[in-house]
Write a protein that holds these residues in place. Structure first.
Motif, PDB file in Angstrom:
ATOM      1  N   GLU A   9       0.845  -1.171   0.078  1.00  0.00           N
ATOM      2  CA  GLU A   9      -0.088   0.015  -0.082  1.00  0.00           C
ATOM      3  C   GLU A   9       1.080   1.331   0.221  1.00  0.00           C
ATOM      4  O   GLU A   9       1.648   1.412   0.838  1.00  0.00           O
ATOM      5  CB  GLU A   9      -0.895  -0.133   1.221  1.00  0.00           C
ATOM      6  N   ALA A  10       1.014   1.968  -1.128  1.00  0.00           N
ATOM      7  CA  ALA A  10       2.149   3.020  -1.118  1.00  0.00           C
ATOM      8  C   ALA A  10       1.443   4.248  -0.578  1.00  0.00           C
ATOM      9  O   ALA A  10       2.155   4.904   0.328  1.00  0.00           O
ATOM     10  CB  ALA A  10       1.800   3.704  -2.704  1.00  0.00           C
ATOM     11  N   ARG A  11       0.158   4.316  -0.163  1.00  0.00           N
ATOM     12  CA  ARG A  11      -0.357   5.247   0.870  1.00  0.00           C
ATOM     13  C   ARG A  11      -1.235   4.336   1.898  1.00  0.00           C
ATOM     14  O   ARG A  11      -1.843   3.559   1.575  1.00  0.00           O
ATOM     15  CB  ARG A  11      -1.635   6.038   0.085  1.00  0.00           C
ATOM     16  N   LEU A  12      -0.803   4.397   3.156  1.00  0.00           N
ATOM     17  CA  LEU A  12      -1.204   3.787   4.238  1.00  0.00           C
ATOM     18  C   LEU A  12      -2.856   3.757   4.012  1.00  0.00           C
ATOM     19  O   LEU A  12      -3.604   4.943   3.954  1.00  0.00           O
ATOM     20  CB  LEU A  12      -0.672   3.825   5.526  1.00  0.00           C
ATOM     21  N   GLY A  13      -3.586   2.548   4.141  1.00  0.00           N
ATOM     22  CA  GLY A  13      -4.755   2.725   3.907  1.00  0.00           C
ATOM     23  C   GLY A  13      -5.460   2.676   2.522  1.00  0.00           C
ATOM     24  O   GLY A  13      -6.704   2.573   2.269  1.00  0.00           O
ATOM     25  N   GLY A  14      -4.474   2.980   1.659  1.00  0.00           N
ATOM     26  CA  GLY A  14      -5.175   2.703   0.113  1.00  0.00           C
ATOM     27  C   GLY A  14      -5.044   1.444  -0.401  1.00  0.00           C
ATOM     28  O   GLY A  14      -4.924   0.437   0.301  1.00  0.00           O
ATOM     29  N   PRO A  15      -5.319   1.413  -1.844  1.00  0.00           N
ATOM     30  CA  PRO A  15      -5.494   0.203  -2.163  1.00  0.00           C
ATOM     31  C   PRO A  15      -4.047  -0.860  -2.462  1.00  0.00           C
ATOM     32  O   PRO A  15      -3.071  -0.259  -2.500  1.00  0.00           O
ATOM     33  CB  PRO A  15      -5.899   0.347  -3.707  1.00  0.00           C
ATOM     34  N   ARG A  16      -4.281  -2.020  -2.285  1.00  0.00           N
ATOM     35  CA  ARG A  16      -3.035  -3.084  -2.337  1.00  0.00           C
ATOM     36  C   ARG A  16      -2.770  -3.138  -3.652  1.00  0.00           C
ATOM     37  O   ARG A  16      -3.672  -3.317  -4.702  1.00  0.00           O
ATOM     38  CB  ARG A  16      -3.533  -4.189  -1.523  1.00  0.00           C
ATOM     39  N   GLU A  17      -1.568  -2.811  -4.284  1.00  0.00           N
ATOM     40  CA  GLU A  17      -0.976  -3.148  -5.520  1.00  0.00           C
ATOM     41  C   GLU A  17       0.176  -4.065  -5.396  1.00  0.00           C
ATOM     42  O   GLU A  17       1.115  -4.054  -4.460  1.00  0.00           O
ATOM     43  CB  GLU A  17      -0.392  -1.799  -6.115  1.00  0.00           C
ATOM     44  N   LEU A  18       0.155  -4.913  -6.483  1.00  0.00           N
ATOM     45  CA  LEU A  18       1.411  -5.846  -6.676  1.00  0.00           C
ATOM     46  C   LEU A  18       2.731  -5.165  -6.799  1.00  0.00           C
ATOM     47  O   LEU A  18       2.618  -3.787  -7.249  1.00  0.00           O
ATOM     48  CB  LEU A  18       1.267  -6.654  -7.785  1.00  0.00           C
ATOM     49  N   VAL A  19       3.823  -5.472  -5.992  1.00  0.00           N
ATOM     50  CA  VAL A  19       5.034  -4.707  -6.311  1.00  0.00           C
ATOM     51  C   VAL A  19       5.613  -5.197  -7.806  1.00  0.00           C
ATOM     52  O   VAL A  19       5.778  -6.234  -8.074  1.00  0.00           O
ATOM     53  CB  VAL A  19       6.054  -5.300  -5.289  1.00  0.00           C
ATOM     54  N   SER A  20       5.926  -4.239  -8.566  1.00  0.00           N
ATOM     55  CA  SER A  20       6.311  -4.392  -9.912  1.00  0.00           C
ATOM     56  C   SER A  20       7.206  -3.378 -10.225  1.00  0.00           C
ATOM     57  O   SER A  20       7.593  -2.334  -9.602  1.00  0.00           O
ATOM     58  CB  SER A  20       5.217  -4.366 -10.904  1.00  0.00           C
ATOM     59  N   GLY A  51       9.951   5.937   2.216  1.00  0.00           N
ATOM     60  CA  GLY A  51       8.596   6.284   2.867  1.00  0.00           C
ATOM     61  C   GLY A  51       7.808   5.290   3.537  1.00  0.00           C
ATOM     62  O   GLY A  51       8.334   4.182   3.567  1.00  0.00           O
ATOM     63  N   PRO A  52       6.633   5.507   4.065  1.00  0.00           N
ATOM     64  CA  PRO A  52       5.844   4.433   4.780  1.00  0.00           C
ATOM     65  C   PRO A  52       5.046   3.446   3.904  1.00  0.00           C
ATOM     66  O   PRO A  52       4.552   4.075   2.711  1.00  0.00           O
ATOM     67  CB  PRO A  52       5.130   5.206   5.704  1.00  0.00           C
ATOM     68  N   HIS A  53       5.096   2.439   4.040  1.00  0.00           N
ATOM     69  CA  HIS A  53       4.312   1.284   3.295  1.00  0.00           C
ATOM     70  C   HIS A  53       3.861   0.211   4.058  1.00  0.00           C
ATOM     71  O   HIS A  53       4.410   0.132   5.255  1.00  0.00           O
ATOM     72  CB  HIS A  53       5.372   0.413   2.153  1.00  0.00           C
ATOM     73  N   ARG A  54       2.726  -0.445   3.809  1.00  0.00           N
ATOM     74  CA  ARG A  54       2.285  -1.808   4.422  1.00  0.00           C
ATOM     75  C   ARG A  54       2.488  -2.823   3.326  1.00  0.00           C
ATOM     76  O   ARG A  54       2.133  -2.542   2.187  1.00  0.00           O
ATOM     77  CB  ARG A  54       0.841  -1.443   4.754  1.00  0.00           C
ATOM     78  N   VAL A  55       3.311  -3.805   3.529  1.00  0.00           N
ATOM     79  CA  VAL A  55       3.655  -4.816   2.496  1.00  0.00           C
ATOM     80  C   VAL A  55       2.989  -6.064   3.100  1.00  0.00           C
ATOM     81  O   VAL A  55       2.998  -6.276   4.584  1.00  0.00           O
ATOM     82  CB  VAL A  55       5.066  -4.934   2.556  1.00  0.00           C
ATOM     83  N   GLY A  56       2.832  -6.846   2.058  1.00  0.00           N
ATOM     84  CA  GLY A  56       2.394  -8.443   2.379  1.00  0.00           C
ATOM     85  C   GLY A  56       2.452  -9.044   1.274  1.00  0.00           C
ATOM     86  O   GLY A  56       3.296  -9.065   0.172  1.00  0.00           O
ATOM     87  N   ILE A  57       2.131 -10.658   1.566  1.00  0.00           N
ATOM     88  CA  ILE A  57       2.327 -11.544   0.598  1.00  0.00           C
ATOM     89  C   ILE A  57       0.915 -12.075   0.091  1.00  0.00           C
ATOM     90  O   ILE A  57      -0.036 -12.132   0.716  1.00  0.00           O
ATOM     91  CB  ILE A  57       3.357 -12.784   1.019  1.00  0.00           C
ATOM     92  N   GLY A  58       1.098 -12.644  -1.176  1.00  0.00           N
ATOM     93  CA  GLY A  58       0.077 -13.522  -1.621  1.00  0.00           C
ATOM     94  C   GLY A  58      -1.301 -12.853  -2.167  1.00  0.00           C
ATOM     95  O   GLY A  58      -2.530 -13.256  -2.009  1.00  0.00           O
ATOM     96  N   LEU A  59      -1.131 -11.741  -2.767  1.00  0.00           N
ATOM     97  CA  LEU A  59      -2.076 -10.954  -3.247  1.00  0.00           C
ATOM     98  C   LEU A  59      -3.013 -11.744  -4.446  1.00  0.00           C
ATOM     99  O   LEU A  59      -3.901 -11.819  -4.451  1.00  0.00           O
ATOM    100  CB  LEU A  59      -1.917  -9.646  -3.876  1.00  0.00           C
ATOM    101  N   GLN A  60      -1.993 -12.148  -5.459  1.00  0.00           N
ATOM    102  CA  GLN A  60      -2.524 -12.956  -6.549  1.00  0.00           C
ATOM    103  C   GLN A  60      -2.045 -14.250  -6.972  1.00  0.00           C
ATOM    104  O   GLN A  60      -2.333 -15.247  -7.342  1.00  0.00           O
ATOM    105  CB  GLN A  60      -2.433 -12.113  -7.964  1.00  0.00           C
ATOM    106  N   SER A  61      -0.665 -14.346  -6.460  1.00  0.00           N
ATOM    107  CA  SER A  61       0.197 -15.665  -6.706  1.00  0.00           C
ATOM    108  C   SER A  61       0.612 -15.986  -5.445  1.00  0.00           C
ATOM    109  O   SER A  61       1.206 -15.606  -4.430  1.00  0.00           O
ATOM    110  CB  SER A  61       1.281 -15.198  -7.475  1.00  0.00           C
TER     111      SER A  61
END
Length: 94
Positions: A9-20, A51-61
């Motif tokens: 999440e580039a903006r905390l609380g924003g949409p989750r996007e794949l890191v690419s 900057g601040p991010h929220r990161v996680g795994i397994g969004l699509q793959s």
């Protein structure tokens, strides 16, 4: 686990996007698009903007039948030129 993607999440609380990553060859104008995934050891290396991010795994793959233990990800503060090591876990669905 292999072939697990990374989201942020580039903006905390924003949409989750794949890191690419996008890159291109100047001479040929060929564009390369890469979505990093974990290797057979479960390791993935990615670059993040400072900057601040929220990161996680397994969004699509991710392996069939598994889900991320920390479905909400982890908050990080990315600082240019520094390495942050994170550990995520997945478990089999019951």
């Amino acid at each position: 686990l292999a072939d697990v993607d990374l989201w942020h999440e580039a903006r905390l609380g924003g949409p989750r996007e794949l890191v690419s990553f996008r890159s291109w060859e100047v001479e040929t104008r060929i564009v390369h698009f890469d979505r990093p995934r974990t290797d057979k050891r479960g390791v993935l290396r990615a670059f993040m903007e400072p900057g601040p991010h929220r990161v996680g795994i397994g969004l699509q793959s991710f392996p069939q039948g598994y889900h991320a233990v920390e479905e909400g990800g982890q908050p990080i503060e990315s600082i240019g030129g520094e390495t942050i090591r994170l550990k995520f876990a997945m478990t089999k669905r019951r």
